[in-house]
Design a protein around this motif. Structure first.
Motif, mmCIF file in Angstrom:
data_model
loop_
_atom_site.group_PDB
_atom_site.id
_atom_site.type_symbol
_atom_site.label_atom_id
_atom_site.label_comp_id
_atom_site.label_asym_id
_atom_site.label_seq_id
_atom_site.Cartn_x
_atom_site.Cartn_y
_atom_site.Cartn_z
ATOM 1 N N LEU A 218 0.828 -1.205 0.000
ATOM 2 C CA LEU A 218 0.000 0.000 0.000
ATOM 3 C C LEU A 218 0.867 1.261 0.000
ATOM 4 C CD1 LEU A 218 -2.687 -1.088 2.616
ATOM 5 C CD2 LEU A 218 -2.887 -1.117 0.124
ATOM 6 N N ALA A 219 0.309 2.342 -0.505
ATOM 7 C CA ALA A 219 1.039 3.609 -0.587
ATOM 8 C C ALA A 219 0.747 4.470 0.639
ATOM 9 C CB ALA A 219 0.645 4.349 -1.859
ATOM 10 N N ILE A 220 1.525 5.522 0.782
ATOM 11 C CA ILE A 220 1.320 6.515 1.838
ATOM 12 C C ILE A 220 1.026 7.845 1.167
ATOM 13 C CG2 ILE A 220 2.372 7.760 3.764
ATOM 14 C CD1 ILE A 220 4.054 5.343 4.350
ATOM 15 N N ARG A 221 -0.041 8.527 1.616
ATOM 16 C CA ARG A 221 -0.448 9.786 1.017
ATOM 17 C C ARG A 221 -0.613 10.861 2.102
ATOM 18 N NH1 ARG A 221 1.172 7.553 -2.769
ATOM 19 N NH2 ARG A 221 0.044 6.831 -4.640
ATOM 20 N N GLN A 222 -0.762 12.113 1.645
ATOM 21 C CA GLN A 222 -0.987 13.242 2.547
ATOM 22 C C GLN A 222 -2.141 14.077 2.008
ATOM 23 O OE1 GLN A 222 2.401 15.836 3.102
ATOM 24 N NE2 GLN A 222 1.710 16.448 5.113
ATOM 25 N N ASP A 223 -3.137 14.369 2.867
ATOM 26 C CA ASP A 223 -4.296 15.116 2.398
ATOM 27 C C ASP A 223 -4.045 16.628 2.493
ATOM 28 O OD1 ASP A 223 -4.634 15.891 5.033
ATOM 29 O OD2 ASP A 223 -6.245 14.473 5.449
ATOM 30 N N VAL A 224 -5.067 17.424 2.144
ATOM 31 C CA VAL A 224 -4.901 18.877 2.113
ATOM 32 C C VAL A 224 -4.702 19.474 3.498
ATOM 33 C CG1 VAL A 224 -6.224 19.152 -0.009
ATOM 34 C CG2 VAL A 224 -7.418 19.183 2.181
ATOM 35 N N HIS A 225 -5.057 18.731 4.528
ATOM 36 C CA HIS A 225 -4.865 19.199 5.898
ATOM 37 C C HIS A 225 -3.548 18.705 6.497
ATOM 38 C CE1 HIS A 225 -8.956 20.774 6.020
ATOM 39 N NE2 HIS A 225 -9.364 19.640 5.480
ATOM 40 N N GLN A 226 -2.641 18.220 5.636
ATOM 41 C CA GLN A 226 -1.315 17.750 6.036
ATOM 42 C C GLN A 226 -1.366 16.478 6.882
ATOM 43 O OE1 GLN A 226 1.096 19.566 4.530
ATOM 44 N NE2 GLN A 226 -0.580 20.855 3.809
ATOM 45 N N ASN A 227 -2.461 15.730 6.805
ATOM 46 C CA ASN A 227 -2.573 14.469 7.538
ATOM 47 C C ASN A 227 -2.056 13.328 6.671
ATOM 48 O OD1 ASN A 227 -3.896 15.576 9.869
ATOM 49 N ND2 ASN A 227 -5.759 15.736 8.646
ATOM 50 N N PHE B 196 -1.794 9.439 5.651
ATOM 51 C CA PHE B 196 -2.679 8.288 5.776
ATOM 52 C C PHE B 196 -2.319 7.240 4.726
ATOM 53 C CE2 PHE B 196 -4.472 10.904 2.523
ATOM 54 C CZ PHE B 196 -5.128 10.058 1.640
ATOM 55 N N VAL B 197 -2.888 6.047 4.880
ATOM 56 C CA VAL B 197 -2.677 4.938 3.948
ATOM 57 C C VAL B 197 -3.993 4.659 3.238
ATOM 58 C CG1 VAL B 197 -2.000 2.522 3.698
ATOM 59 C CG2 VAL B 197 -0.892 3.954 5.432
ATOM 60 N N PRO B 198 -4.101 4.973 1.945
ATOM 61 C CA PRO B 198 -5.352 4.699 1.228
ATOM 62 C C PRO B 198 -5.662 3.205 1.197
ATOM 63 C CG PRO B 198 -3.892 6.129 -0.044
ATOM 64 C CD PRO B 198 -3.096 5.612 1.097
ATOM 65 N N ASN B 199 -6.947 2.880 1.267
ATOM 66 C CA ASN B 199 -7.443 1.496 1.181
ATOM 67 C C ASN B 199 -7.054 0.632 2.372
ATOM 68 O OD1 ASN B 199 -8.517 2.049 -1.442
ATOM 69 N ND2 ASN B 199 -6.486 1.688 -2.336
ATOM 70 N N LEU B 200 -6.524 1.235 3.424
ATOM 71 C CA LEU B 200 -6.228 0.467 4.631
ATOM 72 C C LEU B 200 -7.538 0.141 5.354
ATOM 73 C CD1 LEU B 200 -4.096 -0.673 6.614
ATOM 74 C CD2 LEU B 200 -4.145 1.547 7.771
ATOM 75 N N THR B 201 -7.728 -1.106 5.712
ATOM 76 C CA THR B 201 -8.970 -1.542 6.335
ATOM 77 C C THR B 201 -9.109 -0.965 7.736
ATOM 78 O OG1 THR B 201 -8.854 -3.610 5.091
ATOM 79 C CG2 THR B 201 -10.358 -3.553 6.976
ATOM 80 N N GLU B 202 -10.303 -0.434 8.034
ATOM 81 C CA GLU B 202 -10.635 0.045 9.374
ATOM 82 C C GLU B 202 -11.872 -0.703 9.857
ATOM 83 O OE1 GLU B 202 -11.105 4.218 9.836
ATOM 84 O OE2 GLU B 202 -9.131 4.726 9.029
ATOM 85 N N GLY C 75 12.291 6.934 5.473
ATOM 86 C CA GLY C 75 11.741 5.596 5.631
ATOM 87 C C GLY C 75 10.226 5.653 5.705
ATOM 88 N N LYS C 76 9.567 4.567 5.296
ATOM 89 C CA LYS C 76 8.105 4.564 5.303
ATOM 90 C C LYS C 76 7.538 4.570 6.718
ATOM 91 C CE LYS C 76 6.819 2.726 0.798
ATOM 92 N NZ LYS C 76 6.008 1.739 0.066
ATOM 93 N N LEU C 77 8.258 3.985 7.668
ATOM 94 C CA LEU C 77 7.765 3.986 9.050
ATOM 95 C C LEU C 77 7.676 5.410 9.583
ATOM 96 C CD1 LEU C 77 6.990 2.514 11.674
ATOM 97 C CD2 LEU C 77 9.437 2.417 12.227
ATOM 98 N N THR C 78 8.727 6.178 9.428
ATOM 99 C CA THR C 78 8.734 7.559 9.933
ATOM 100 C C THR C 78 7.792 8.445 9.138
ATOM 101 O OG1 THR C 78 10.704 7.939 8.565
ATOM 102 C CG2 THR C 78 11.051 7.436 10.882
#
Length: 498
Positions: free
Chosen positions: A145-154, A156-162, A271-274
């Motif tokens: 999965l990829a890591i993204r950032q929204d317009v509010h600088q948050n 998140f991981v798209p399509n991650l199950t919640e 790194g992806k973790l940080t």
């Protein structure tokens, strides 16, 4: 951000093995291999010896954080240590002796029922970061999965199950089926047959809604079972595997060190973790770091390194903040938009604190000269006075003197701004020609890759004569130069054009 560091020592697996550490209240001592007759001693505010229980760790470290979670603040909990030091047991525990996650879920659900003015919603996500690839452990079809950032600088991981958790039974049903899926070495290690070589990340989201308003606050709770730092001669892993594991862990350690040392550049993107934890490591989180160590002499290297890490990073950084969600009645602009609005307001002033270039200073001088002549003309001209009104007293000399004083002060300020810009440009140019990666990283927009490009260019060519000579590097174009000048306060560039 407030970091709380504790050390936990697990009991010896085999009592016949030689022990390399000892404890006394809040101190830990480990013998010095360079001089076996002396010990190296560390002191920690919180220390759990071999007799401590899972309940003790949770009560002292995690339970006090529940109030912060309910208030909308982020909390991150890390289990750090070498292979076989007890990290996973601290986080997950066992059915007979539950770990942090089970106890935290139960206490959060109990706390929700006690709140009368707010309603709460709890969701659970579980992911694995292995070899810089993110895998959804609840839905194993979601891999890399990829890591993204929204317009509010948050971040998140798209399509991650919640999965929503309404009871402890819901948690057991969701989590029990996934906790055994985490990747482990195909060839079992010498030191620990079930050693995990991936970062296990549990993400809890607590959304608080106020009953009488539309305001909502969200807090993220990360529970991270960090991968073990590997050393070939103690684990039997191949060199490539050790390099993969240690690279990700090293990036995490570099970020923690940069934050605690107050560095201007925090390498979250190394790194992806940080990168995933960026919001929770940058001022809006409480952090609990549990350094797990094994007492046996065969684990001496990992124990020594873990104690050094824990001792170095136990300090207070900055105050946490509350994360308020944007709603239809409460929209918060992104930080970039807020900065644009602020910049536009500042530009309406006649003289700002920003650095002005030479052409603007010349224009300003002309305007001030015209203003001076106009004011003097108005003050010296005779005005008609109504016979019914008393003529006011006008002190022409004082007015003229004050006008000249303000004018001269403004000219001096402009000259000072020009000198300040020249000095700042010289300092930036010196850093560009330093051929030092650490010095170059002090400049905004210069990451590790660009620093290496700049160093390589200056080694093969003559030093930069001007900052604009960055355009000579093929990989850096005009767009990057514009961004570099703006973010390093070298020109009055409109941010909207970046």
């Amino acid at each position: 951000m407030k970091m709380k560091v504790a050390v936990r020592i697990r009991p010896a697996v085999n009592p016949e093995n030689r022990i390399c550490i000892s404890t006394d209240k809040s101190t830990v001592s480990i013998f010095n291999r360079e001089n076996i007759a002396e010990n190296i001693t560390y002191e920690f505010p919180t220390l759990f010896d071999v007799n401590s229980l899972q309940k003790d760790v949770y009560t002292d470290l995690i339970q006090p954080e529940i109030k912060h979670i309910l208030e909308g603040q982020n909390v991150s909990i890390f289990a750090y240590g070498g292979t076989g030091s007890g990290k996973t047991h601290t986080i997950l525990g066992s059915p007979s002796d539950p770990g942090i996650i089970s106890r935290l879920i139960q206490d959060l659900l109990d706390a929700f029922h006690c709140q009368m003015d707010h309603s709460y919603k709890l969701t659970l996500s579980y992911l694995e970061l292995y070899n810089e690839k993110i895998r959804d452990l609840i839905n194993d079809k979601n891999e890399d999965l990829a890591i993204r950032q929204d317009v509010h600088q948050n971040v998140f991981v798209p399509n991650l199950t919640e999965k929503e958790v309404e009871s402890f039974q819901d948690f057991s049903k969701i989590f029990g089926a996934t906790s055994e899926i985490r990747s482990s070495s195909k060839s079992k290690t010498l030191s620990h047959v079930n050693s995990s070589h991936s970062h296990g990340i549990i993400l809890l989201k607590v959304i608080r809604s106020e009953c009488n308003t539309s305001k909502r606050h969200i807090s993220k709770v990360f529970l991270v079972d960090l991968a073990s730092a590997e050393k070939y001669d103690s684990t039997g892993n191949e060199g490539t595997r050790c390099k993969e594991i240690n690279k990700s862990l090293s990036a995490f350690i570099d970020v923690i060190a940069a934050i605690n040392h107050g560095s201007r550049h925090i390498p979250f993107r190394n790194g992806k973790l940080t990168r995933l934890l960026q919001n929770s490591l940058s001022g809006s989180s409480h952090i609990v770091m549990i350094a797990n160590v094994a007492p046996e002499e065969e684990h001496y290297h990992n124990t020594y390194c873990t104690l050094n890490f824990a001792s170095e990073h136990k300090k207070f950084v900055e105050n946490p903040t509350v994360n308020e969600l944007a709603t239809a009645y409460n929209i918060k602009l992104p930080k970039s938009k807020q900065k644009q609005d602020k910049s536009q307001k500042e530009k309406t002033k006649l003289i700002t604190d920003s650095v002005l270039d030479k052409s603007k200073i010349d224009d300003l001088k002309c305007k001030l000269l015209n203003m001076k002549e106009s004011l003097i003309t108005q003050s010296s001209s005779k005005t008609k006075v109504s016979p019914k009104l008393q003529k006011p007293k006008v002190l022409h000399k004082t007015f003229k003197k004050d006008t000249e004083t303000k004018f001269n002060a403004t000219i001096k300020d402009c000259a000072a701004s020009e000198n300040k810009e020249k000095k700042h440009r010289a300092q930036v140019l010196q850093l560009l020609n330093s051929q030092s990666e650490n010095d170059l990283l002090l400049l905004h927009t210069v990451g590790k890759r660009r620093a290496q490009l700049i160093i390589k260019w200056t080694q093969n060519h003559e030093p930069f004569q001007r900052i604009e000579d960055l355009l000579q590097i093929p990989e850096l174009g005009q767009k990057y130069l514009t961004q570099f000048l703006y973010h390093n306060h070298l020109t009055d560039v409109n941010k909207e054009n970046l």
